[in-house]
Design an enzyme around this catalytic site. Sequence first.
Site, short mmCIF file in Angstrom:
data_model
loop_
_atom_site.label_atom_id
_atom_site.label_comp_id
_atom_site.label_asym_id
_atom_site.label_seq_id
_atom_site.Cartn_x
_atom_site.Cartn_y
_atom_site.Cartn_z
N SER A 118 32.95 45.87 42.34
CA SER A 118 31.80 45.09 43.28
C SER A 118 31.49 44.83 44.85
O SER A 118 32.33 45.45 45.40
CB SER A 118 32.35 43.94 42.79
OG SER A 118 31.84 42.56 43.31
N TYR A 142 39.01 37.28 42.89
CA TYR A 142 38.41 38.24 42.23
C TYR A 142 37.87 39.62 43.21
O TYR A 142 38.38 40.13 42.60
CB TYR A 142 36.93 37.63 42.24
CG TYR A 142 36.36 38.70 41.42
CD1 TYR A 142 36.85 39.89 40.14
CD2 TYR A 142 35.04 38.74 42.26
CE1 TYR A 142 35.40 40.61 39.53
CE2 TYR A 142 34.18 40.05 41.27
CZ TYR A 142 34.83 40.50 40.43
OH TYR A 142 33.49 41.18 40.16
N LYS A 146 39.57 43.43 43.07
CA LYS A 146 38.54 44.56 42.67
C LYS A 146 38.73 45.42 44.33
O LYS A 146 38.96 47.17 44.16
CB LYS A 146 37.26 44.13 43.42
CG LYS A 146 36.64 43.42 42.02
CD LYS A 146 36.63 44.39 40.49
CE LYS A 146 36.37 43.34 39.72
NZ LYS A 146 36.50 44.70 37.92
#
Length: 330
Positions: A118, A142, A146
Amino acid sequence: MSILIIGGAGYIGSHTADVLKKRGYDVVIFDSLELGHRIATQIVGVPFVHGDYGDLSILNKTIKQFQVDAVMHFGAYASVGDSVIDPSRYYESNIGKGLILLRAVLDNQIKSFIFSSSAATYGEPQVVPIPEDHPQKTTNPYGETKLMFERILRDYDFAFGLKSVSLRYFNAAGADPDGRLGEDHTPEQHILPLLIDTALGRRAEVKIFGTDWDTRDGTCLRDFVHVVDLADAHIRSLEYLKAGGKTTAYNLGNSYGTTVQEAVTATERVTGKKINAVPAPRRPGDPGRLAASCEKIKAELGWDPIYPDIDTIILHAYKWREAHPNGYGG
Ligand SMILES: NC(=O)c1ccc[n+]([C@@H]2O[C@H](COP(=O)([O-])OP(=O)(O)OC[C@H]3O[C@@H](n4cnc5c(N)ncnc54)[C@H](O)[C@@H]3O)[C@@H](O)[C@H]2O)c1
């Protein structure tokens, strides 16, 4: 080639499975259905295994049964805001379960792995468009999951020879141009589906977070990329690895960027409906400008988006949503 699609009942995974199948690959979708849709897998029309990628025995059984050669990993919790409120859920699943998936990959001698990374791994950009070698200083759990998984993949290549491509998507958007598949998240947090639902009268308003950013019109700049172009990038990455390619990472976007206000105007133009967009304060942690430099994947893999135009992206998403106002539920 037999490809295992983890999270293939979700938005990007189902579209990728569909394009893979159309191009003649054998595909099996593996999904817990916590966030995905069984019906999407039926529309794609490939074998489906209901399971959790934290469950080693069902992974091993599936990989053996379908003689899997490569894995595409879309499965994740993917809300920045939720990850701040409950990071444990994100680390336990995106990392903890992800390690179990990698255990199954190693134990079954699978050598090719494509990972859904991402733009969130970059954090606040120092330059826009952002190149792949930009510092990765993510600002939320988050993004940390990643980034951590990208690093794990690099270490697993060094130690075990697992070759991988991490694809750093910017804003995935649009839908199957034939209107069979679309985006159905609950709750929906992405700006284009929210704008479309407002145009369809299913929401009263959309909030615009910040109107004083350093952009063309003061609203945030984002980089929307069509989900079918994302699917194509996955297939190019797979072929690259099969041809002996090295572990690497690519950005996926359209580089030009669209402001939120431009997205509102484009949605009004495409749908012919007026949208009630309401200015609201900035959200903490939101970067003002995010756009990808995609020169690397264009030069190395020949990726060339078919649907770069924002109006086309919105039109495909709108057509699906108009025909499926309750998403896959009807
Ligand atoms: N949508 C975007 O704009 C965007 C941008 C950048 C990165 N990504 C990444 O792309 C991937 C796919 O995103 P999406 O929008 O299609 O998400 P999605 O929620 O629609 O799909 C994810 C799928 O994974 C499945 N899943 C989750 N946990 C699982 C588990 N433990 N076992 C088995 N299946 C599980 C869900 O049921 C769901 O079907 C995610 O990894 C996300 O972080 C998405």
